[in-house]
Design an enzyme around this catalytic site. Structure first.
Site, PDB file in Angstrom:
ATOM      1  N   GLN A   1       0.813  -1.219   0.000  1.00  0.00           N
ATOM      2  CA  GLN A   1       0.000   0.000   0.000  1.00  0.00           C
ATOM      3  C   GLN A   1       0.853   1.280   0.000  1.00  0.00           C
ATOM      4  O   GLN A   1       0.435   2.294  -0.550  1.00  0.00           O
ATOM      5  CB  GLN A   1      -0.894  -0.038   1.261  1.00  0.00           C
ATOM      6  CG  GLN A   1      -1.966   1.023   1.331  1.00  0.00           C
ATOM      7  CD  GLN A   1      -2.718   0.939   2.674  1.00  0.00           C
ATOM      8  OE1 GLN A   1      -2.376   0.152   3.563  1.00  0.00           O
ATOM      9  NE2 GLN A   1      -3.747   1.746   2.815  1.00  0.00           N
TER      10      GLN A   1
ATOM     11  N   TYR B   1       3.830 -11.497   4.045  1.00  0.00           N
ATOM     12  CA  TYR B   1       3.414 -10.110   3.806  1.00  0.00           C
ATOM     13  C   TYR B   1       4.041  -9.605   2.504  1.00  0.00           C
ATOM     14  O   TYR B   1       5.270  -9.504   2.388  1.00  0.00           O
ATOM     15  CB  TYR B   1       3.806  -9.190   4.972  1.00  0.00           C
ATOM     16  CG  TYR B   1       3.099  -9.495   6.287  1.00  0.00           C
ATOM     17  CD1 TYR B   1       2.007 -10.371   6.351  1.00  0.00           C
ATOM     18  CD2 TYR B   1       3.504  -8.903   7.472  1.00  0.00           C
ATOM     19  CE1 TYR B   1       1.366 -10.644   7.547  1.00  0.00           C
ATOM     20  CE2 TYR B   1       2.863  -9.163   8.681  1.00  0.00           C
ATOM     21  CZ  TYR B   1       1.800 -10.049   8.710  1.00  0.00           C
ATOM     22  OH  TYR B   1       1.169 -10.326   9.892  1.00  0.00           O
TER      23      TYR B   1
ATOM     24  N   GLN C   1       0.392 -14.817  19.042  1.00  0.00           N
ATOM     25  CA  GLN C   1      -0.003 -13.554  18.384  1.00  0.00           C
ATOM     26  C   GLN C   1      -1.452 -13.701  17.906  1.00  0.00           C
ATOM     27  O   GLN C   1      -1.711 -14.174  16.813  1.00  0.00           O
ATOM     28  CB  GLN C   1       0.928 -13.215  17.218  1.00  0.00           C
ATOM     29  CG  GLN C   1       0.592 -11.845  16.656  1.00  0.00           C
ATOM     30  CD  GLN C   1       1.614 -11.297  15.678  1.00  0.00           C
ATOM     31  OE1 GLN C   1       1.242 -10.800  14.634  1.00  0.00           O
ATOM     32  NE2 GLN C   1       2.890 -11.363  16.010  1.00  0.00           N
TER      33      GLN C   1
ATOM     34  N   ALA D   1      -9.305  -3.379  14.613  1.00  0.00           N
ATOM     35  CA  ALA D   1     -10.092  -4.180  13.657  1.00  0.00           C
ATOM     36  C   ALA D   1      -9.938  -3.603  12.248  1.00  0.00           C
ATOM     37  O   ALA D   1     -10.914  -3.259  11.581  1.00  0.00           O
ATOM     38  CB  ALA D   1     -11.560  -4.258  14.078  1.00  0.00           C
TER      39      ALA D   1
ATOM     40  N   GLN E   1      -1.416   8.864  11.473  1.00  0.00           N
ATOM     41  CA  GLN E   1      -2.173   7.807  12.176  1.00  0.00           C
ATOM     42  C   GLN E   1      -1.329   7.223  13.306  1.00  0.00           C
ATOM     43  O   GLN E   1      -1.791   7.046  14.433  1.00  0.00           O
ATOM     44  CB  GLN E   1      -2.538   6.673  11.214  1.00  0.00           C
ATOM     45  CG  GLN E   1      -3.530   7.030  10.144  1.00  0.00           C
ATOM     46  CD  GLN E   1      -3.736   5.885   9.150  1.00  0.00           C
ATOM     47  OE1 GLN E   1      -3.022   4.884   9.187  1.00  0.00           O
ATOM     48  NE2 GLN E   1      -4.707   6.043   8.276  1.00  0.00           N
TER      49      GLN E   1
ATOM     50  N   ASN F   1      -2.058   7.162  17.294  1.00  0.00           N
ATOM     51  CA  ASN F   1      -2.227   5.895  18.010  1.00  0.00           C
ATOM     52  C   ASN F   1      -1.228   5.727  19.164  1.00  0.00           C
ATOM     53  O   ASN F   1      -1.560   5.158  20.208  1.00  0.00           O
ATOM     54  CB  ASN F   1      -2.113   4.725  17.028  1.00  0.00           C
ATOM     55  CG  ASN F   1      -3.184   4.800  15.942  1.00  0.00           C
ATOM     56  OD1 ASN F   1      -4.101   5.607  16.020  1.00  0.00           O
ATOM     57  ND2 ASN F   1      -3.065   3.965  14.923  1.00  0.00           N
TER      58      ASN F   1
END
Ligand code: NDP
Length: 323
Positions: free
Chosen positions: A27, A54, A181, A214, A296, A300
């Site tokens: 991304q 990933y 995890q 989520a 972001q 956070n």
């Protein structure tokens, strides 16, 4: 930053850590990845999470490249990889799973991509029903004895599967798993709070939890639809959109709308509130954050400040929003 022990081990991870899923190698570009790792490090994050699957290994390449570029001291940070899904398109049976061969090959490939001599944490990304658990425990123990892995663990294994691995390790004087995890957030609680409950004391298990928001749903960003520049709009992730928004009967969006209205009443950011809620659980060793931009991540990371501010009555209201 706050630091917490990984279960009963001596490893102190930052309570907030940072992961590469969806974003790195996919991304976002390398320069944003560099800015994110730099911002995390500058704020005391000492654990960076990754996996062979990933972006089919590219996420690890970008992370290794950026950490090298930033010259982070190897004794000051932890990096992880996970084995199971493989790092190529349509892996053959040798290129996936938890056989001794794939655990060995995947570890060495991750070391190269991440440009390190050892992995601090190495996870079995899912259980492998085609490999005896003892074979996997032995393979992980070997990597630890060779100095290529320091702590090994599981991801999304059942409580029974982790118990079996611990029992095998103890019976054979091998290194047992140190951590799990799992997914853990206000919409997904049962496994961490109930199923794993005996393992924290009995096996000294730590947890590094994923998707505290989520996939962003708990920020409220999907309350009025899916914007084109958000994770749930990613064309290859239709399955994730369905999983995150859930069954209509579950009414996840309705719960999140109640939660974000409450956050507004409390004068708090929903993202920070949701992350701080995860940190309240003492069995959570580290909350792995995800972010596609630095703003972001900076928002956070301030979840820790909120922990000291919000009182018990407000936490009860937060949980009630999801009842
Ligand atoms: P989150 O649930 O926190 O979701 C992160 C995403 O939410 C971001 O990429 C961004 O997506 C959005 N977001 C985050 N913060 C904000 C904010 N303040 N405002 C608005 N949007 C925000 O975590 P992840 O699902 O990314 O999981 C974290 C890490 O956990 C992963 O990187 C990975 O390392 C690990 N993981 C492990 C799994 C496993 O099976 N072991 C599975 C999944 C994750 P966007 O901007 O694109 O909308």
């Amino acid at each position: 930053m706050q630091y917490r022990r990984l279960g009963t081990s001596g490893l102190q991870l930052s309570a907030l850590s940072f992961g590469a899923w969806v974003t790195f190698g996919n991304q976002i570009g390398r320069s944003e990845a560099r800015n994110l790792i730099a911002a995390a490090w500058d704020n005391g994050v000492n654990f960076f999470d990754n996996a062979e699957v990933y972006a089919q290994g590219r996420a690890e390449e970008v992370m290794g490249d950026v950490i090298g570029d930033l010259r982070l001291p190897r004794d000051g940070y932890c990096v992880s990889s996970k084995v199971f899904f493989g790092a190529v398109d349509a892996p053959n049976p040798l290129q996936r799973g938890l056989s001794r061969k794939h655990v060995h090959d995947a570890c060495h490939a991750a070391l190269k991509r991440l440009r390190v001599d050892y992995l601090d944490l190495y996870y079995c990304h899912r259980p492998d029903l085609d490999t005896p658990v003892g074979e996997t425990v032995q393979a992980m123990d070997t990597l630890i004895r060779q100095g290529k892995v320091l702590y090994w663990g599981t991801s999304e294994w059942s409580g029974a599967q982790i118990t079996e691995a611990v029992a095998f390790a103890r019976a054979n004087h091998l290194h047992a798993p140190s951590m799990e995890q799992p997914q853990y957030n206000l919409l997904h609680r049962t496994r961490v709070e109930q199923e794993y409950a005996p393992l924290y004391a009995d096996a000294g298990l730590g947890t590094t939890i994923w998707s505290p928001l989520a996939s962003g749903l708990l920020t409220g960003k999907y309350n009025d639809g899916i914007s084109a520049d958000s994770r749930l709009a990613t064309s290859s992730l239709e399955w994730l959109q369905a999983a995150v928004l859930g069954d209509p009967a579950e009414d996840r969006l309705g719960k999140v709308r109640r939660f974000t209205a409450l956050a507004a009443e409390l004068g708090e950011s929903p993202a920070q509130l949701a992350i701080a809620w995860c940190l309240r659980n003492p069995n959570v060793s580290s909350v792995i954050l995800g972010a596609s931009r630095v703003s972001q991540l900076q928002e956070n990371l301030r979840a820790l400040e909120l922990l000291a501010r919000v009182d018990e009555a407000a936490w009860k209201q937060v949980e009630a929003a999801f009842a």
